[in-house]
Design an enzyme around this catalytic site. Structure first.
Site, PDB file in Angstrom:
ATOM      1  N   GLU A  45       0.884  -1.207   0.113  1.00 56.34           N
ATOM      2  CA  GLU A  45       0.134  -0.090  -0.078  1.00 56.34           C
ATOM      3  C   GLU A  45       1.044   1.223   0.003  1.00 56.34           C
ATOM      4  OE1 GLU A  45      -2.155   3.329   1.786  1.00 56.34           O
ATOM      5  OE2 GLU A  45      -0.314   2.481   2.603  1.00 56.34           O
ATOM      6  N   ASP A  47       0.828   5.549  -1.024  1.00 57.04           N
ATOM      7  CA  ASP A  47       0.240   7.178  -1.322  1.00 57.04           C
ATOM      8  C   ASP A  47       0.599   8.037  -2.596  1.00 57.04           C
ATOM      9  OD1 ASP A  47      -1.351   7.061   1.335  1.00 57.04           O
ATOM     10  OD2 ASP A  47       0.811   6.706   1.869  1.00 57.04           O
ATOM     11  N   GLU A 120      -3.247   4.559  -2.979  1.00 56.12           N
ATOM     12  CA  GLU A 120      -4.139   5.544  -2.434  1.00 56.12           C
ATOM     13  C   GLU A 120      -3.993   6.957  -3.168  1.00 56.12           C
ATOM     14  OE1 GLU A 120      -5.757   7.601   1.960  1.00 56.12           O
ATOM     15  OE2 GLU A 120      -4.474   5.768   1.886  1.00 56.12           O
ATOM     16  N   LYS A 122      -4.402  10.464  -2.948  1.00 57.82           N
ATOM     17  CA  LYS A 122      -4.397  11.414  -1.534  1.00 57.82           C
ATOM     18  C   LYS A 122      -5.001  12.984  -2.106  1.00 57.82           C
ATOM     19  CE  LYS A 122      -3.397  10.348   1.800  1.00 57.82           C
ATOM     20  NZ  LYS A 122      -3.975   9.698   2.994  1.00 57.82           N
ATOM     21  N   ASP A 253       1.677  -2.108   9.140  1.00 52.30           N
ATOM     22  CA  ASP A 253       3.132  -1.283   8.929  1.00 52.30           C
ATOM     23  C   ASP A 253       4.005  -2.396   8.988  1.00 52.30           C
ATOM     24  OD1 ASP A 253       1.676   0.965   9.208  1.00 52.30           O
ATOM     25  OD2 ASP A 253       2.212   1.500  11.253  1.00 52.30           O
TER      26      ASP A 253
END
Length: 267
Positions: A45, A47, A120, A122, A253
């Protein structure tokens, strides 16, 4: 067929911003460490943001201040300005020299290593810029099968799925949803990432009954330590949910943590 639906035997492992427990988040080092721990098929994952000159970069915050030696808003900086920053030393001296990577740079070794990137978004107000750039990059690299898109903005995800239908979409939510399947279908989502403290409410079963995948973020072990001291065994609950086939992807994490929980569930 929903490509994100798994079984207890095929559940995916994922690293939040890569293996961010052991390397500076959203760097190539964090992605490599996630792969070293979980192997082929690991999801990283990360950003996605865009620079002032239109380059797609991987960084969580609006500014470079927290995770680099620089200062400024991503959207006001050129990529050459961002590329000059050190994005590793803040985490540990051994990571000095790590940079904020371009999306394209992260994707280039992804097929060989078997890394899937969950991007993701943002930025919520520049779809007219983001979507064509993503489309062009996917066409150039032929990497649709190495990607997932995620966002807290389900309207954005619905529009993105229309523009790039071959990439699965993941809705992010901190809320308990009244009818998660109806929402997922309205937004044309393939998965919803559920909040762990709402998980026992049964949303994962609802999603699966509707053909939608259920993802879960588990806090890293040190954040669960105080609860464990009082007899709250969240990791034991996660192991049971895996055994029951309620999870399609488990993210943390700490990639070693999710690998351990998967292995414990398999016995």
């Amino acid at each position: 067929m929903n490509l994100l639906r798994m079984t207890s035997a095929t559940m995916r492992l994922a690293g939040h911003r890569g293996h961010s427990a052991g390397a500076p988040e959203n760097t190539l080092a964090a992605f490599r460490k996630a792969h070293e721990i979980a192997g082929q098929g690991v999801t990283c994952e990360t950003d996605l943001r865009i620079t002032s000159d239109g380059e797609l970069v991987l960084i969580h915050d609006e500014t470079v201040d927290r995770t680099t030696n620089g200062h400024g808003l991503i959207r006001n900086m050129t990529y050459s300005e961002i590329a000059a920053l050190d994005a590793g030393r803040w985490f540990g001296e051994e990571f000095a020299g790590e940079r904020i990577p371009l999306l394209k740079e992260a994707l280039q070794p992804a097929r060989e290593l078997g890394i899937i990137y969950q991007l993701e978004l943002k930025t919520y107000d520049r779809d007219d810029v983001f979507f064509p750039k993503l489309r062009a990059l996917i066409d150039e690299l032929g990497c649709a099968d190495l990607l997932q898109f995620s966002s807290f903005d389900f309207v954005q995800l619905r529009a993105l799925k229309k523009a790039i239908p071959e990439v699965p979409t993941v809705g992010l939510s901190h809320s308990r949803l009244i009818d998660p399947v109806a929402i997922a279908r309205e937004a044309n989502l393939d998965a919803i990432n559920l909040e762990i403290y709402h998980f026992p409410s049964g949303e994962a079963r609802q999603l699966h009954d509707g053909g939608i995948a259920a993802f879960l973020h588990v806090p890293r072990p040190e954040r669960l330590k105080s609860l464990k001291e009082y007899g709250v065994e969240i990791e034991a609950d996660v192991v049971q949910w895996i055994r029951e086939g309620q999870l399609d992807q488990l993210i943390s994490d700490d990639v070693a943590q999710v690998a351990r929980l998967r292995d414990e569930a398999r016995g």
